[in-house]
Design a protein around this motif. Structure first.
Motif, mmCIF file in Angstrom:
data_model
loop_
_atom_site.group_PDB
_atom_site.id
_atom_site.type_symbol
_atom_site.label_atom_id
_atom_site.label_comp_id
_atom_site.label_asym_id
_atom_site.label_seq_id
_atom_site.Cartn_x
_atom_site.Cartn_y
_atom_site.Cartn_z
ATOM 1 N N SER A 42 67.939 -2.153 41.515
ATOM 2 C CA SER A 42 68.287 -0.937 42.240
ATOM 3 C C SER A 42 69.805 -0.870 42.309
ATOM 4 O O SER A 42 70.445 -1.861 42.661
ATOM 5 C CB SER A 42 67.708 -0.960 43.656
ATOM 6 N N PHE A 43 70.372 0.272 41.983
ATOM 7 C CA PHE A 43 71.820 0.338 41.963
ATOM 8 C C PHE A 43 72.306 1.765 42.079
ATOM 9 O O PHE A 43 71.528 2.728 42.026
ATOM 10 C CB PHE A 43 72.387 -0.318 40.704
ATOM 11 N N THR A 44 73.617 1.904 42.247
ATOM 12 C CA THR A 44 74.279 3.192 42.388
ATOM 13 C C THR A 44 75.210 3.405 41.208
ATOM 14 O O THR A 44 75.969 2.514 40.850
ATOM 15 C CB THR A 44 75.104 3.247 43.687
ATOM 16 N N VAL A 84 57.702 0.826 31.926
ATOM 17 C CA VAL A 84 58.920 1.091 32.678
ATOM 18 C C VAL A 84 58.683 2.269 33.617
ATOM 19 O O VAL A 84 58.161 3.312 33.209
ATOM 20 C CB VAL A 84 60.094 1.422 31.732
ATOM 21 N N SER A 85 59.037 2.094 34.882
ATOM 22 C CA SER A 85 59.048 3.187 35.843
ATOM 23 C C SER A 85 60.430 3.260 36.469
ATOM 24 O O SER A 85 61.182 2.276 36.451
ATOM 25 C CB SER A 85 57.976 2.992 36.920
ATOM 26 N N TYR A 142 54.447 10.081 33.768
ATOM 27 C CA TYR A 142 53.875 8.740 33.741
ATOM 28 C C TYR A 142 54.888 7.705 33.247
ATOM 29 O O TYR A 142 55.765 8.028 32.429
ATOM 30 C CB TYR A 142 52.647 8.698 32.835
ATOM 31 N N PRO A 143 54.780 6.444 33.716
ATOM 32 C CA PRO A 143 55.629 5.371 33.187
ATOM 33 C C PRO A 143 55.474 5.245 31.678
ATOM 34 O O PRO A 143 54.457 5.639 31.107
ATOM 35 C CB PRO A 143 55.117 4.120 33.916
ATOM 36 N N ARG A 171 62.339 -0.288 37.327
ATOM 37 C CA ARG A 171 61.352 -1.361 37.381
ATOM 38 C C ARG A 171 60.659 -1.548 36.036
ATOM 39 O O ARG A 171 60.196 -0.582 35.420
ATOM 40 C CB ARG A 171 60.287 -1.063 38.452
ATOM 41 N N PHE A 172 60.615 -2.811 35.589
ATOM 42 C CA PHE A 172 59.836 -3.181 34.409
ATOM 43 C C PHE A 172 58.597 -3.935 34.880
ATOM 44 O O PHE A 172 58.694 -4.887 35.665
ATOM 45 C CB PHE A 172 60.641 -4.072 33.460
ATOM 46 N N HIS A 173 57.426 -3.515 34.388
ATOM 47 C CA HIS A 173 56.154 -4.127 34.768
ATOM 48 C C HIS A 173 55.567 -4.801 33.523
ATOM 49 O O HIS A 173 55.111 -4.134 32.587
ATOM 50 C CB HIS A 173 55.192 -3.060 35.308
ATOM 51 N N SER A 174 55.595 -6.131 33.518
ATOM 52 C CA SER A 174 55.140 -6.873 32.347
ATOM 53 C C SER A 174 53.614 -6.932 32.285
ATOM 54 O O SER A 174 52.939 -7.026 33.318
ATOM 55 C CB SER A 174 55.701 -8.298 32.375
#
Length: 393
Positions: A42-44, A84-85, A142-143, A171-174
């Motif tokens: 999470s970043f700016t 990826v989302s 969708y992701p 976010r990466f969901h493996s």
């Protein structure tokens, strides 16, 4: 100060003042300056407020109406199969998101020629939050599924030319249930009690307390990689020279290279990180100048890029760049004062030429008035006096 988790960003940028060809397009507002994201974060980030039109997408009939040059580019390489989302939010409406599948050739060339595949296109009306999510709406699709080793390229576009900030949760969901985004979270990787060890400790410089930080190690062969640890122990079977890159949210980054590691005895590597807060200053080691000039040496470019990256991902911070020189036997000469000012301004120019808003920066020179060692006895002490510091304002 923005709340942000540090990410590692790599840019290959340059400009004519240092003997390079100026490439303004290589800032992260264009494909050539893509920010590389290596894991969930999470970043700016801040739009650079680019004015004028962009013809980057002219070869895509579905994108010809998108002409704003106020863009932020980033990419992600999948460590395993997965999805990826993301969620991107701004105070203004008029956000657009395009996701390209990397082609076989140079992706920027392929996008310009229309050969890169569009995987997602989001341009909802009058919303300030867009992204990829399982909860599909007008502003969310969708992701994206992605295979191991493949790359996705993202571009966020503003319909205005203001230097606005965006907040992004990536976010990466493996698909691999045993996957960790770090090479190891184990503290003790030592396998042989008889061999010497390398003991790595990450600590808060002010309190001495342990910090669980992002750490990249290179030069130790099978232990090379990314870790998320405060203490790490492993075997050393041969002498070597290592380098590390260390980041922690709310702290200045710290890097070092050519650290000699013995194969005859235990080695302790203590990494002390300094907290980031208003009024705090820290020395940025590794930035050197050609003697007698304000010309930055080519070996200093990686460290300047680390400073630039730090400012990109901490987009709410303003800094003062402070130049210091070393003059034997001098309190503070006119020439030394001017040189320290010129060197601070040169660093400021490098940062602004590579995408940092000049309103966030100022430059001052202190000549020889604030030496760390008043009577240096070694070359390293002289070099410590000849330094660059940044002050959080």
């Amino acid at each position: 100060m923005c709340k942000t988790l540090n990410i590692l960003l790599f840019f290959f940028l340059s400009f004519c003042s240092f003997g390079y060809t100026q490439k303004v397009k290589d800032t992260y507002s264009a494909c050539e300056g893509t920010i590389n994201i290596f894991r969930s974060n999470s970043f700016t980030l801040q739009f650079l407020g680019q004015k004028g039109n962009s013809n980057r997408f002219s070869q895509y009939p579905a994108l010809k109406h998108i002409t704003s040059g106020n863009q932020i580019w980033f990419s992600f390489v999948a460590p395993t199969n997965g999805s990826v989302s993301l969620e991107i939010s701004s105070k203004r409406t008029g956000l657009r998101l395009i996701v390209f599948d990397a082609a076989e050739n140079n992706v920027c060339t392929d996008i310009s020629s229309g050969n890169a595949e569009i995987k997602r296109l989001l341009e909802p009306a009058d919303v300030s939050v867009i992204g990829l999510s399982e909860h599909v709406t007008e502003a969310f699709q969708y992701p994206l599924q992605i295979e191991k080793g493949k790359t996705l390229h993202f571009v966020v576009i503003a319909d205005h030319d203001h230097p606005e900030y965006i907040q992004m949760d990536f976010r990466f969901h493996s698909d691999d249930p045993g996957f960790s985004e770090y090479k190891s979270k184990e503290v003790n990787l030592k396998k042989d009690r008889e061999t010497p060890s390398l003991i790595v400790q990450v600590r808060d410089k002010e309190t001495g307390k342990p910090l669980v930080a992002d750490l990249i190690l290179k030069g130790v062969r099978k232990y090379d990689g990314m870790y998320n640890v405060s203490d790490l122990v492993f075997d050393i079977n041969r002498k070597s020279k290592i380098e590390f890159y260390c980041d922690h949210e709310g702290y200045f980054f710290k890097d070092s290279s050519n650290i000699a590691i013995s194969a005859e005895k235990d080695n302790l590597l203590l990494i002390e990180l300094e907290p980031v807060r208003s009024g705090k200053s820290v020395q940025i080691g590794g930035i050197e100048f050609i003697p007698g000039t304000s010309q930055i040496t080519e070996n200093s470019i990686p460290k300047l890029n680390r400073l630039k990256d730090f400012l990109i991902i901490n987009a709410m911070l303003n800094i003062e760049i402070q130049g210091h020189v070393y003059e034997p036997g001098e309190d503070n000469s006119f020439s030394g004062q001017k040189m320290s000012e010129a060197r601070a301004r040169r660093i400021m120019k490098y940062l602004t030429d590579h995408g940092i808003n000049k309103e966030r920066l100022s430059a001052v020179g202190y000549g020889n008035t604030k030496p760390i060692y008043k009577n240096p006895k070694t070359y390293s002490e002289e070099q410590a006096n000849r330094r660059v510091e940044i002050l959080i304002k």
